[in-house]
Design a protein around this motif. Structure first.
Motif, PDB file in Angstrom:
ATOM      1  N   VAL A   1       3.951 -36.039 -47.873  1.00 17.18           N
ATOM      2  CA  VAL A   1       4.686 -35.748 -46.533  1.00 17.18           C
ATOM      3  C   VAL A   1       5.107 -37.327 -45.628  1.00 17.18           C
ATOM      4  CG1 VAL A   1       4.523 -34.838 -44.244  1.00 17.18           C
ATOM      5  CG2 VAL A   1       3.286 -33.985 -46.104  1.00 17.18           C
ATOM      6  N   MET A   2       6.396 -37.026 -45.635  1.00 15.79           N
ATOM      7  CA  MET A   2       7.012 -38.025 -44.636  1.00 15.79           C
ATOM      8  C   MET A   2       7.695 -37.827 -43.517  1.00 15.79           C
ATOM      9  SD  MET A   2       8.522 -40.589 -47.775  1.00 15.79           S
ATOM     10  CE  MET A   2       7.616 -40.649 -49.388  1.00 15.79           C
ATOM     11  N   VAL A   3       7.607 -38.553 -42.436  1.00 17.89           N
ATOM     12  CA  VAL A   3       8.465 -38.203 -41.133  1.00 17.89           C
ATOM     13  C   VAL A   3       8.984 -39.375 -40.433  1.00 17.89           C
ATOM     14  CG1 VAL A   3       6.049 -38.511 -39.826  1.00 17.89           C
ATOM     15  CG2 VAL A   3       8.078 -36.939 -39.033  1.00 17.89           C
ATOM     16  N   LEU A   4      10.031 -39.142 -40.169  1.00 19.48           N
ATOM     17  CA  LEU A   4      11.084 -40.135 -39.318  1.00 19.48           C
ATOM     18  C   LEU A   4      10.621 -40.243 -38.020  1.00 19.48           C
ATOM     19  CD1 LEU A   4      14.275 -40.070 -41.051  1.00 19.48           C
ATOM     20  CD2 LEU A   4      12.622 -41.610 -41.593  1.00 19.48           C
ATOM     21  N   THR A   5      10.123 -41.318 -37.096  1.00 20.11           N
ATOM     22  CA  THR A   5       9.497 -41.429 -35.940  1.00 20.11           C
ATOM     23  C   THR A   5      10.637 -40.988 -34.834  1.00 20.11           C
ATOM     24  OG1 THR A   5       8.286 -43.247 -36.681  1.00 20.11           O
ATOM     25  CG2 THR A   5       8.238 -42.773 -34.247  1.00 20.11           C
ATOM     26  N   PHE A   6      11.992 -41.345 -34.928  1.00 20.78           N
ATOM     27  CA  PHE A   6      12.800 -40.950 -33.962  1.00 20.78           C
ATOM     28  C   PHE A   6      13.354 -39.589 -33.950  1.00 20.78           C
ATOM     29  CE2 PHE A   6      17.553 -40.563 -32.664  1.00 20.78           C
ATOM     30  CZ  PHE A   6      17.378 -41.028 -31.354  1.00 20.78           C
ATOM     31  N   SER A   7      13.800 -39.130 -34.948  1.00 22.43           N
ATOM     32  CA  SER A   7      14.217 -37.802 -35.264  1.00 22.43           C
ATOM     33  C   SER A   7      13.344 -36.476 -35.742  1.00 22.43           C
ATOM     34  CB  SER A   7      15.483 -37.880 -36.515  1.00 22.43           C
ATOM     35  OG  SER A   7      14.616 -37.968 -37.733  1.00 22.43           O
ATOM     36  N   LEU A   8      12.036 -37.018 -36.165  1.00 17.83           N
ATOM     37  CA  LEU A   8      11.014 -36.218 -36.681  1.00 17.83           C
ATOM     38  C   LEU A   8      11.548 -35.271 -37.555  1.00 17.83           C
ATOM     39  CD1 LEU A   8       9.158 -34.945 -33.456  1.00 17.83           C
ATOM     40  CD2 LEU A   8       8.419 -36.876 -34.724  1.00 17.83           C
TER      41      LEU A   8
ATOM     42  N   SER B   1      15.709 -27.752 -38.695  1.00 18.31           N
ATOM     43  CA  SER B   1      16.746 -27.193 -37.867  1.00 18.31           C
ATOM     44  C   SER B   1      16.456 -26.746 -36.434  1.00 18.31           C
ATOM     45  CB  SER B   1      17.416 -26.112 -38.582  1.00 18.31           C
ATOM     46  OG  SER B   1      17.975 -26.656 -39.834  1.00 18.31           O
ATOM     47  N   LEU B   2      14.999 -26.607 -36.312  1.00 18.01           N
ATOM     48  CA  LEU B   2      14.495 -26.078 -35.083  1.00 18.01           C
ATOM     49  C   LEU B   2      14.401 -27.027 -33.995  1.00 18.01           C
ATOM     50  CD1 LEU B   2      11.443 -23.989 -36.633  1.00 18.01           C
ATOM     51  CD2 LEU B   2      13.778 -22.897 -35.531  1.00 18.01           C
ATOM     52  N   PRO B   3      14.474 -26.848 -32.660  1.00 24.16           N
ATOM     53  CA  PRO B   3      14.479 -27.370 -31.679  1.00 24.16           C
ATOM     54  C   PRO B   3      12.871 -28.207 -31.501  1.00 24.16           C
ATOM     55  CG  PRO B   3      15.166 -25.395 -30.694  1.00 24.16           C
ATOM     56  CD  PRO B   3      14.971 -25.335 -31.933  1.00 24.16           C
ATOM     57  N   VAL B   4      12.977 -29.440 -31.277  1.00 28.42           N
ATOM     58  CA  VAL B   4      11.465 -30.021 -31.153  1.00 28.42           C
ATOM     59  C   VAL B   4      11.151 -30.361 -29.604  1.00 28.42           C
ATOM     60  CG1 VAL B   4      10.331 -32.305 -31.601  1.00 28.42           C
ATOM     61  CG2 VAL B   4      11.725 -31.197 -33.236  1.00 28.42           C
ATOM     62  N   TYR B   5       9.818 -30.242 -29.086  1.00 29.48           N
ATOM     63  CA  TYR B   5       9.520 -30.349 -27.978  1.00 29.48           C
ATOM     64  C   TYR B   5      10.052 -31.752 -27.197  1.00 29.48           C
ATOM     65  CZ  TYR B   5       6.366 -30.540 -23.911  1.00 29.48           C
ATOM     66  OH  TYR B   5       5.628 -30.746 -22.610  1.00 29.48           O
ATOM     67  N   ARG B   6      10.658 -31.530 -26.085  1.00 30.32           N
ATOM     68  CA  ARG B   6      10.929 -32.691 -25.191  1.00 30.32           C
ATOM     69  C   ARG B   6      12.028 -33.452 -26.052  1.00 30.32           C
ATOM     70  NH1 ARG B   6       6.268 -34.958 -21.805  1.00 30.32           N
ATOM     71  NH2 ARG B   6       5.831 -33.132 -20.612  1.00 30.32           N
ATOM     72  N   ARG B   7      12.781 -32.971 -27.156  1.00 28.48           N
ATOM     73  CA  ARG B   7      13.940 -33.544 -27.810  1.00 28.48           C
ATOM     74  C   ARG B   7      15.065 -32.952 -27.442  1.00 28.48           C
ATOM     75  NH1 ARG B   7      11.855 -37.768 -31.643  1.00 28.48           N
ATOM     76  NH2 ARG B   7       9.788 -37.752 -31.069  1.00 28.48           N
ATOM     77  N   GLU B   8      16.251 -33.596 -27.377  1.00 26.94           N
ATOM     78  CA  GLU B   8      17.405 -32.938 -26.938  1.00 26.94           C
ATOM     79  C   GLU B   8      17.996 -32.257 -28.199  1.00 26.94           C
ATOM     80  OE1 GLU B   8      20.070 -35.272 -24.953  1.00 26.94           O
ATOM     81  OE2 GLU B   8      18.836 -35.817 -23.506  1.00 26.94           O
TER      82      GLU B   8
END
Length: 173
Positions: free
Chosen positions: A18-25, A140-147
């Protein structure tokens, strides 16, 4: 991380990179029967190709295929791989949850959403296709506190990443 799936009716432990990008999630994951250095590098290559770039910096949490914790040095093959793609790397400190929150949360999030309800597959390839379908939806789903959604924010994040090398890395032993 490990995931227990039924492959052709037999409970099987598989490994999920599993990998996740910090800025975009933006989240990525891939399933393997083994967790050797070759699979770890393959997961990276697949991820870099998917996002069409290489992150400038990658943090690792307890990944022996990357780092020898006994000798406190990075594995030689991994160093060659990182040099080929041009990214910097670091391992998280033991017992430092503040360094790995996004990573550990993403592992649980992906595992729960992909395999919380469905665990029966005819093959590892079918399980991977299912995982990929779930990841497309999650990104493709909105992320909490992210525009922006992760897939939208990835476009901006790619601008600060390293271009992919012209030559593919040879991931053979």
């Amino acid at each position: 991380c490990d995931v227990s799936l039924q492959i052709k009716g037999v409970w099987t432990k598989v490994h999920m990179a599993v990998m996740v990008l910090t800025f975009s999630l933006y989240r990525f994951a891939k399933l393997y029967f083994h967790e050797t250095q070759q699979e770890v590098i393959d997961a990276h290559i697949t991820f870099f190709n998917e996002i069409q770039a290489t992150p400038q910096y990658i943090f690792y949490d307890n990944l022996r295929a990357v780092y020898d914790y006994t000798r406190k040095i990075f594995q030689n093959k991994y160093l060659q791989f990182a040099s080929h793609y041009g990214f910097s790397y670091e391992v998280c400190n033991p017992a430092s949850p503040h360094e790995k929150g996004t990573d550990e949360e993403s592992v649980s999030y992906v595992r729960r959403n992909a395999f919380g309800e469905r665990v029966n597959f005819d093959s590892l390839e079918e399980a991977q296709e299912w995982l990929q379908t779930v990841l497309v939806r999650l990104n493709s789903l909105p992320v909490y506190r992210r525009e922006k959604t992760p897939i939208e924010a990835l476009k901006k994040e790619q601008r600060s990443m390293i271009s992919l090398p012209c030559l593919e890395y040879s991931n053979y032993l």
